[in-house]
Design a protein around this motif. Structure first.
Motif, PDB file in Angstrom:
ATOM      1  N   LEU A   1       1.295  -6.986  -6.852  1.00 53.88           N
ATOM      2  CA  LEU A   1       1.435  -7.633  -4.770  1.00 53.88           C
ATOM      3  C   LEU A   1       2.402  -8.651  -4.597  1.00 53.88           C
ATOM      4  N   GLN A   2       2.166  -9.912  -6.096  1.00 59.40           N
ATOM      5  CA  GLN A   2       3.262 -10.913  -6.339  1.00 59.40           C
ATOM      6  C   GLN A   2       4.626 -10.414  -5.982  1.00 59.40           C
TER       7      GLN A   2
ATOM      8  N   LYS B   1       5.716   2.685   1.800  1.00 62.44           N
ATOM      9  CA  LYS B   1       4.252   2.877   2.464  1.00 62.44           C
ATOM     10  C   LYS B   1       4.068   4.106   2.922  1.00 62.44           C
TER      11      LYS B   1
ATOM     12  N   GLU C   1      -2.875  -4.055 -10.088  1.00 61.30           N
ATOM     13  CA  GLU C   1      -2.532  -5.057  -8.524  1.00 61.30           C
ATOM     14  C   GLU C   1      -1.731  -6.560  -8.774  1.00 61.30           C
TER      15      GLU C   1
ATOM     16  N   TYR D   1      -8.368  -0.969  -6.259  1.00 61.25           N
ATOM     17  CA  TYR D   1      -8.102  -1.567  -4.807  1.00 61.25           C
ATOM     18  C   TYR D   1      -8.007  -1.984  -3.534  1.00 61.25           C
ATOM     19  N   LYS D   2      -8.103  -2.977  -3.147  1.00 58.08           N
ATOM     20  CA  LYS D   2      -8.076  -3.456  -1.402  1.00 58.08           C
ATOM     21  C   LYS D   2      -6.581  -3.674  -1.956  1.00 58.08           C
ATOM     22  N   LYS D   3      -5.070  -2.910  -0.765  1.00 56.46           N
ATOM     23  CA  LYS D   3      -4.470  -3.595  -0.334  1.00 56.46           C
ATOM     24  C   LYS D   3      -4.774  -4.511   0.315  1.00 56.46           C
ATOM     25  N   VAL D   4      -3.900  -6.268   0.242  1.00 58.09           N
ATOM     26  CA  VAL D   4      -3.248  -6.578   1.387  1.00 58.09           C
ATOM     27  C   VAL D   4      -2.088  -7.198   1.396  1.00 58.09           C
ATOM     28  N   GLU D   5      -1.982  -7.522   2.453  1.00 55.48           N
ATOM     29  CA  GLU D   5      -0.223  -8.485   2.812  1.00 55.48           C
ATOM     30  C   GLU D   5      -0.171  -9.854   1.963  1.00 55.48           C
ATOM     31  N   ILE D   6       0.357  -9.850   1.250  1.00 57.45           N
ATOM     32  CA  ILE D   6       0.504 -11.514   0.821  1.00 57.45           C
ATOM     33  C   ILE D   6       2.153 -11.544   0.681  1.00 57.45           C
TER      34      ILE D   6
END
Length: 259
Positions: A180-181, A256, A177, A75-80
């Motif tokens: 990420l939270q 990272k 996924e 999955y495309k990692k996004v910063e939330i």
């Protein structure tokens, strides 16, 4: 299958009547899942044993080690915004083996409930009901008895019929996924003799692993990105209660770089 949706975790092994040549055993599944593979009588049938970690290799006198490949989520990692403390993503498993770590996961979850520590639970079968739970516990005991391996009744009945208040349902995929939270994730290996994919899924998501496993198998870079814990409820709870945001930011940066 025992009933719809429940499968046994040990399949029969069929040997040729007249086996010839070199016999090789590849030990992938941990002992709590396949105790029959780890009996002395079974191990001595083989000329060579290949396994997936140094720790396990020393225990079973393996000839060679083939580590599990590192497979990162797709999955495309996004910063939330990480506004949640911690999560644990595991199927609700049972074992009758003294080596099993499933009971430790349950103990940690229950202790967090008692102390009011936010810990969300993701994974299959946490809401299957008492009937299916009894069947799966019984099957775990039966597998261990058939293998004539040591039995931990304490592990079999660990928090029987407990209603887990923080269960969030199954994950949307095997990629985890949801992490990420979360600032951290509880990563407890099924057995303490190998490193699984769980640690990589957490590092990829930037959810710092509070890790229980064979730390000596990890290199110094990975150690710098995780929080090491002893296989005890007290150790894990202490780490959860003493988290430092600056340290988490540093470890997330290291994760990272590793990824």
């Amino acid at each position: 299958p025992l009933v719809t949706g429940v499968q046994t975790c040990a399949l029969p092994i069929y040997y040729p009547k007249k086996a010839t040549g070199v016999k090789i055993l590849y030990l992938h599944e941990p002992e709590p899942v396949r105790p029959d593979l780890y009996t002395k009588n079974n191990l001595k049938k083989y000329d060579h044993i290949i396994t997936i970690s140094k720790t396990r290799a020393a225990r079973v006198r393996a000839t060679a080690i083939v580590p599990l490949p590192i497979q990162l989520p797709k999955y495309k990692k996004v910063e939330i915004k990480r506004d949640k403390l911690s999560a644990i993503i595991n199927e609700h498993k049972f074992s009758a083996s003294p080596r099993g770590m499933y009971g430790l996961r349950r103990k940690v979850i229950v202790e967090c409930e008692k102390k009011g520590i936010p810990l969300d639970i993701f994974g299959q079968q946490w809401s299957d009901g008492y009937f299916l739970e009894i069947l799966r516990r019984r099957q775990a005991l039966r597998i261990q008895i058939r293998a004539l391996m040591p039995i931990s009744f304490k592990e079999v009945i660990s928090h029987i019929f407990h209603n887990y208040s923080r269960k969030q349902g199954p994950t949307e995929s095997t990629e985890c996924e949801e992490l990420l939270q979360y600032k951290t994730s509880i990563v407890i290996e099924n057995d303490l003799d190998y490193v699984s994919e769980k640690i990589w899924k957490s590092l990829y998501a930037g959810s710092i692993p509070i890790y229980v496993g064979p730390v000596d198998e990890l290199d110094s870079e990975i150690k710098s990105a995780i929080i090491e814990c002893k296989p005890s409820v007290e150790s894990i709870i202490e780490k959860l209660q003493s988290l430092d945001e600056k340290i988490l930011i540093y470890k997330r940066k290291k994760a990272k770089e590793i990824i």
